[in-house]
Structure formats: structure tokens, C-alpha cells
Design a protein around this motif. Structure first.
Motif, PDB file in Angstrom:
ATOM      1  N   ASP A   1       0.830  -1.182  -0.161  1.00  0.00           N
ATOM      2  CA  ASP A   1       0.137  -0.078  -0.019  1.00  0.00           C
ATOM      3  C   ASP A   1       0.774   1.283   0.036  1.00  0.00           C
ATOM      4  OD1 ASP A   1      -2.282  -1.444   0.032  1.00  0.00           O
ATOM      5  OD2 ASP A   1      -2.685  -1.366   2.233  1.00  0.00           O
ATOM      6  N   ILE A   2       2.066   1.461   0.874  1.00  0.00           N
ATOM      7  CA  ILE A   2       2.731   2.338   0.944  1.00  0.00           C
ATOM      8  C   ILE A   2       3.615   2.410  -0.403  1.00  0.00           C
ATOM      9  CG2 ILE A   2       4.949   3.213   1.643  1.00  0.00           C
ATOM     10  CD1 ILE A   2       3.830   2.070   4.569  1.00  0.00           C
ATOM     11  N   ASP A   3       3.828   1.722  -1.198  1.00  0.00           N
ATOM     12  CA  ASP A   3       4.589   1.727  -2.629  1.00  0.00           C
ATOM     13  C   ASP A   3       3.517   2.236  -3.622  1.00  0.00           C
ATOM     14  OD1 ASP A   3       6.848   0.582  -1.659  1.00  0.00           O
ATOM     15  OD2 ASP A   3       6.426  -1.352  -2.262  1.00  0.00           O
ATOM     16  N   GLY A  16       8.596   1.934  11.352  1.00  0.00           N
ATOM     17  CA  GLY A  16       9.197   2.436  10.043  1.00  0.00           C
ATOM     18  C   GLY A  16       8.078   2.853   9.101  1.00  0.00           C
ATOM     19  N   PHE A  17       7.002   2.096   9.291  1.00  0.00           N
ATOM     20  CA  PHE A  17       5.670   2.499   8.466  1.00  0.00           C
ATOM     21  C   PHE A  17       5.206   3.739   8.749  1.00  0.00           C
ATOM     22  CE2 PHE A  17       4.742  -2.116   7.653  1.00  0.00           C
ATOM     23  CZ  PHE A  17       5.757  -2.107   6.246  1.00  0.00           C
ATOM     24  N   ARG A  18       4.910   4.040  10.012  1.00  0.00           N
ATOM     25  CA  ARG A  18       4.443   5.298  10.706  1.00  0.00           C
ATOM     26  C   ARG A  18       5.447   6.372  10.140  1.00  0.00           C
ATOM     27  NH1 ARG A  18       2.223   6.186  16.260  1.00  0.00           N
ATOM     28  NH2 ARG A  18       1.501   8.139  15.263  1.00  0.00           N
ATOM     29  N   SER A  19       6.656   6.269  10.198  1.00  0.00           N
ATOM     30  CA  SER A  19       7.531   7.254   9.869  1.00  0.00           C
ATOM     31  C   SER A  19       7.444   7.649   8.326  1.00  0.00           C
ATOM     32  CB  SER A  19       9.011   7.094  10.137  1.00  0.00           C
ATOM     33  OG  SER A  19       9.223   6.790  11.580  1.00  0.00           O
ATOM     34  N   ALA A  20       7.299   6.693   7.582  1.00  0.00           N
ATOM     35  CA  ALA A  20       7.404   6.578   6.290  1.00  0.00           C
ATOM     36  C   ALA A  20       6.175   7.545   5.712  1.00  0.00           C
ATOM     37  CB  ALA A  20       7.453   5.296   5.561  1.00  0.00           C
TER      38      ALA A  20
END
Length: 397
Positions: free
Chosen positions: A223-225, A299-303
Motif C-alpha cells: 500500500d505504501i508503494d 518504520g511504516f508510521r515514519s514513512a
């Protein structure tokens, strides 16, 4: 309590790392009043144990089994039958799985296994944070399971309560996840592991919940990608998607971060209580996976925070570009208006002179003057040239 001691003798397996550590505070020692206090609504044990629940709808009992030496020796259909079979099997262990149980069923379990009233209240109300509490010889664990739903591209969270005692394991689920039937099949397929007792079942449940985080991590990474691609493509809906995914990561973080401390608390008692070496290795492996997952979620939250900032910057740049384009268009339009206005003023002068001398009144001296026509032409030319020079100097032309 006295009723509890009236049960048929059996040889319960005392889980080594379930006993409270002396001199420790918090969850490492029983709470004040955590003795075997019977719930107010519980009936005396001598009066037909489980009779109250027998009249209730027990569809919430997903599976109830009695194990001895790692092998299933009984599959009672009700809680009352499970209680009886456990008394009949010295050294056996009961594993009871419930899905959204009624209050009467939980109170029956509390009466039979001396479960603390605070833990029962938590199991009734649900919506608890992940935690580990010790009440005497009983361990109460709250876990938050997660699964990734491909169709809506979102994370679904479930809640699981686990009671682990010397000779019983009770799981109370409030959602479809996790699938504990798979855990039970796995444990039954490895009787040597199941023979280690309730602590082995707890390990298997922890391992299942933590393994269930891996597909969620993979789905969120995908999802982030996709969000990164949408951000640089200028998708107007991407901000909402970033916000929703950020909320899910906050919930995911609440599910995974407490597990790190919970597992380290269990591992701290390995040497002191002589936990089986095989279980030690398994639990260390689960702790490693939890730590890795927790770091990934952080890491996801920071990204997502960085992506949201980048998206805000890109949106601002796009708005500035649009405003600049509008300003440039307005400027060009203003220049055109000035040119049109200037030429209109220049052409207005000869029109005015021609209109005045075209009225043909009788008493207009210039009409009968020999130089009247050349004078009118000269006047128009002078006015037009003068206006042209003025507008040229002001950059209107």
C-alpha cells in the motif's frame, strides 16, 4: 476456596514460568485481593457443577478437548462435560476455545477454575489493550490479532483473551481472527510439544498471532508503494488514503509494541523457573519476530508521516503553480485590455471631430471656411499622434 478443594484429586502440571516471581511489582505479583474469591453470582460447586451453563446456549464453545501426554483423550460437547472429564483424567489438561461467550459461560469458567473477577470483567467487556497479568497460578493474556483484507485494502484487527492455568487453557475470541483451529491442529500433530503443557499452548497461540502479522506487513508495504506512486502522480484522493493507513498503523503499533515487553517478561523467568529448553527457543524466536514486526510498523508510521509531508509540499507547489499561471494569464489579459483601450481612445478622437463637424448646422463658421476641411484633418491627426505618444510611453502599446 473450600469448594474448589472438594473436586476430585488430580495432578495438575505446575507451569514453571506462570508462577509469580517473589518481590516483583506490577504484573509479576498478584494484585491485592487476587485470592480465590468466588464471583458473586457463582453457584456452590456442590450444587451440580455447570448446571447453570447447561441451560444456556453453548454455541460459543468452538472446541473443548482434554489432553493427556500430548494426545486428545476426550472431546466434551459442553463446558460441564469438560469439567467432569478433566476430573476423571489425572494429570490431564483442558483446552477450551470460545467465540463471543455469554456472561453465564464466563462465570461458570471462573467458578470452575478460580479465575480472577478482574480478568473475567476484561473478557466480558473486550476492547482491551494487549497485556499480561498474573493472578496466582493463572496467567491472563490479551492479544490483538491482525489480518490484511485484500479487497478493501485495509487491516482488520481482532481481540483474543487467553487464560492459562496449571492444567487448563481457555481462549476467548471476540472476532474471526485469529484462526485457533489451525493452532490446535498443529499442536495435536506434534504431541511431544503439546505434552509440555499449557505453556506450550500459549506459545503456539502467541506464535500464530505473531505469524499473522507478516501478511499484514507485506500488504501495508505494498500500500505504501502504491501511495508513493499516487503522490507523485498527483492523485487528489491520496491524502485520504494516507490518513486512513496512518490510523491503521497506530492501531497496529498498539497491537505489536506491548508484545515485546510481554515476551521479554516471560523470558526473564526462564532460568529461575526451569522452563523447558525447547520452549525457550520457541519463545525467543517469537520475540525476535515481534521485535522485527514492531520495528517495521514504526518504520511504516515514519514513512507515512514523510509521505504526507511530501504530498503536502507537492500540493502546495501545484497550487502555487496554478496561482502563478492564473496571475500570468491575468497579466496577459490586462496587457491586451490596455492595448485595446489605447487604440479605442486613439480612434475615438477623429470620430469625435468628424461627428461634431458632421452635424451641418447653419451657423457653423468652419463649414464655410476655405481651410475648414484641412484644419479638421490636421486636428484629428494631432490628437491621434499625441494619444499614441502618451500610450507608447506608458507601455500600453
Amino acid at each position: 476456596m473450600s469448594e474448589h478443594r472438594s473436586r476430585s484429586p488430580r495432578t495438575p502440571r505446575k507451569p514453571s514460568w506462570l508462577r509469580p516471581a517473589p518481590g516483583r511489582g506490577g504484573s509479576g505479583a498478584p494484585r491485592p485481593g487476587a485470592g480465590p474469591a468466588k464471583p458473586p453470582s457463582a453457584e456452590p460447586r456442590d450444587a451440580a457443577p455447570g448446571a447453570r451453563v447447561a441451560a444456556e446456549d453453548e454455541r460459543s464453545v468452538v472446541d473443548a478437548a482434554v489432553y493427556r501426554d500430548g494426545r486428545r483423550v476426550g472431546t466434551p460437547g459442553t463446558l460441564a462435560a469438560t469439567y467432569r472429564r478433566l476430573r476423571e483424567e489425572p494429570g490431564a489438561m483442558a483446552w477450551i476455545g470460545l467465540l463471543r461467550p455469554s456472561e453465564a459461560e464466563l462465570l461458570s469458567l471462573a467458578d470452575e477454575f478460580d479465575l480472577h473477577k478482574l480478568a473475567i470483567e476484561d473478557a466480558m467487556e473486550a476492547h482491551q489493550r494487549p497485556k499480561l497479568e498474573r493472578y496466582g497460578d493463572t496467567l491472563f493474556v490479551v492479544l490483538r490479532a491482525a489480518r490484511y483484507l485484500d479487497a478493501p485494502e485495509e487491516v482488520d484487527f481482532g481481540e483474543l483473551h487467553v487464560f492459562v492455568g496449571p492444567d487448563f487453557v481457555i481462549t476467548v475470541r471476540h472476532s474471526a481472527a485469529p484462526d485457533l483451529s489451525a493452532v490446535r491442529r498443529r499442536m495435536e500433530a506434534t504431541p511431544e510439544l503439546l505434552a509440555l503443557g499449557p505453556e506450550a499452548v500459549l506459545y503456539a497461540i502467541l506464535d500464530s498471532v505473531v505469524d499473522g502479522y507478516a501478511p499484514v506487513v507485506a500488504g501495508v508495504q505494498n500500500d505504501i508503494d502504491e501511495i508513493e506512486t499516487e503522490v507523485f502522480r498527483g492523485d487528489p484522493e491520496v491524502s485520504r488514503r494516507i490518513y486512513e493507513l496512518s490510523r491503521e498503523m497506530v492501531e497496529f503499533q498498539r497491537a505489536t509494541r506491548p508484545l515485546v515487553g510481554m515476551l521479554h517478561g516471560l523470558m526473564a523467568g526462564f532460568d529461575k523457573y526451569g522452563t523447558d529448553e525447547e520452549l525457550q527457543r520457541y519463545l525467543r524466536d517469537v520475540a525476535d519476530h515481534v521485535t522485527h514486526t514492531s520495528e517495521r510498523v514504526d518504520g511504516f508510521r515514519s514513512a507515512l508521516t514523510d509521505i504526507l509531508a511530501v504530498n503536502a509540499t507537492l500540493v502546495t507547489q501545484q497550487q502555487n503553480a496554478e496561482m502563478r499561471a492564473l496571475a500570468e494569464a491575468g497579466f496577459e489579459q490586462n496587457e491586451e485590455v490596455k492595448k485595446i483601450s489605447a487604440w479605442a481612445a486613439i480612434l475615438f478622437a477623429p470620430t469625435l471631430v468628424g461627428t461634431i463637424y458632421g452635424m451641418n448646422f447653419t451657423h457653423m463658421p468652419e463649414l464655410h471656411w476655405v481651410f475648414g476641411y484641412p484644419f479638421a484633418i490636421l486636428l484629428m491627426a494631432v490628437v491621434c499622434v499625441s494619444l499614441y505618444v502618451v500610450f507608447k510611453r506608458r507601455d500600453w502599446l
